[in-house]
Design a protein around this motif. Structure first.
Motif, PDB file in Angstrom:
ATOM      1  N   UNK A 148       0.848  -1.195   0.000  1.00 23.73           N
ATOM      2  CA  UNK A 148       0.000   0.000   0.000  1.00 23.73           C
ATOM      3  C   UNK A 148       0.888   1.251   0.000  1.00 23.73           C
ATOM      4  N   UNK A 149       1.848   1.220   0.741  1.00 27.41           N
ATOM      5  CA  UNK A 149       2.752   2.377   0.779  1.00 27.41           C
ATOM      6  C   UNK A 149       3.428   2.576  -0.561  1.00 27.41           C
ATOM      7  N   UNK A 150       3.824   1.510  -1.231  1.00 22.61           N
ATOM      8  CA  UNK A 150       4.455   1.617  -2.543  1.00 22.61           C
ATOM      9  C   UNK A 150       3.510   2.299  -3.520  1.00 22.61           C
ATOM     10  N   UNK A 151       2.275   1.914  -3.519  1.00 22.97           N
ATOM     11  CA  UNK A 151       1.308   2.516  -4.440  1.00 22.97           C
ATOM     12  C   UNK A 151       1.088   3.975  -4.093  1.00 22.97           C
ATOM     13  N   UNK A 152       0.981   4.280  -2.812  1.00 24.66           N
ATOM     14  CA  UNK A 152       0.776   5.646  -2.384  1.00 24.66           C
ATOM     15  C   UNK A 152       1.976   6.499  -2.796  1.00 24.66           C
ATOM     16  N   UNK A 155       1.845   7.230  -6.510  1.00 25.09           N
ATOM     17  CA  UNK A 155       0.814   8.227  -6.803  1.00 25.09           C
ATOM     18  C   UNK A 155       1.299   9.628  -6.416  1.00 25.09           C
ATOM     19  N   UNK A 156       1.981   9.787  -5.258  1.00 25.61           N
ATOM     20  CA  UNK A 156       2.502  11.095  -4.835  1.00 25.61           C
ATOM     21  C   UNK A 156       3.546  11.591  -5.809  1.00 25.61           C
ATOM     22  N   UNK A 157       4.337  10.699  -6.317  1.00 27.59           N
ATOM     23  CA  UNK A 157       5.371  11.100  -7.271  1.00 27.59           C
ATOM     24  C   UNK A 157       4.752  11.527  -8.586  1.00 27.59           C
TER      25      UNK A 157
END
Length: 164
Positions: A148-152, A155-157
């Protein structure tokens, strides 16, 4: 006989005795006496001449002594002046040499300080870079360990890329 009236016979004999006395004196006594007087006069004249020559010689010696003394004073003054000049030159040379060496030492110290500063800065940069990499690695591991953190993060990048 009267003692006051002179008689011709007595006068005659006194005159003859006087003339014989003068003749004997002239023959035997005058020459030695006059010779002794002449010898004494010559010795006195010689002594006076010698004294005058000695006085002149003393004056010449005094003049020579004064001249030598004056020359010695001039030479002494010259030697003292030369010694002062040499002393001042030695002091100036020593001062210049000391200043030159001091400048060289200061320049070497500045170069050494700059080199050590550059080395310290490089060391600090290396340590900061190493620490930054370690922190980044830990952050990225922490971020990438969870899906989940990887996807987040992705997305932020992507949002940052589109905003810029």
């Amino acid at each position: 006989m009267d003692l006051i009236t002179p008689e011709i016979g007595l006068f005659f004999w006194q005159t003859i005795v006087f003339l014989v006395l003068i003749f004997l004196m002239a023959k035997f006594a005058w020459k030695p006496i006059l010779g002794a007087v002449k010898k004494r006069e010559d010795s006195i004249n010689n002594a006076l001449t010698s004294a005058e020559e000695a006085r002149r010689e003393m004056q010449n010696l005094q003049a020579d002594n004064e001249k030598l003394l004056q020359e010695a004073r001039v030479e002494r003054d010259s030697i003292l002046k030369e010694a002062r000049q040499i002393k001042e030159k030695v002091i100036a040379d020593a001062s210049a040499e000391a200043q030159k060496k001091a400048n060289e030492i200061v320049a070497q110290a500045q170069v050494t300080i700059q080199n050590e500063k550059n080395a310290a800065m490089a060391e600090i940069k290396n340590q900061v870079a190493s620490l930054s990499l370690q922190i980044a690695e830990k952050v990225v591991r922490g971020e990438l360990s969870n899906k989940d953190r990887q996807e987040k993060l992705v997305e932020e990048m992507l949002e940052d890329v589109t905003l810029n």
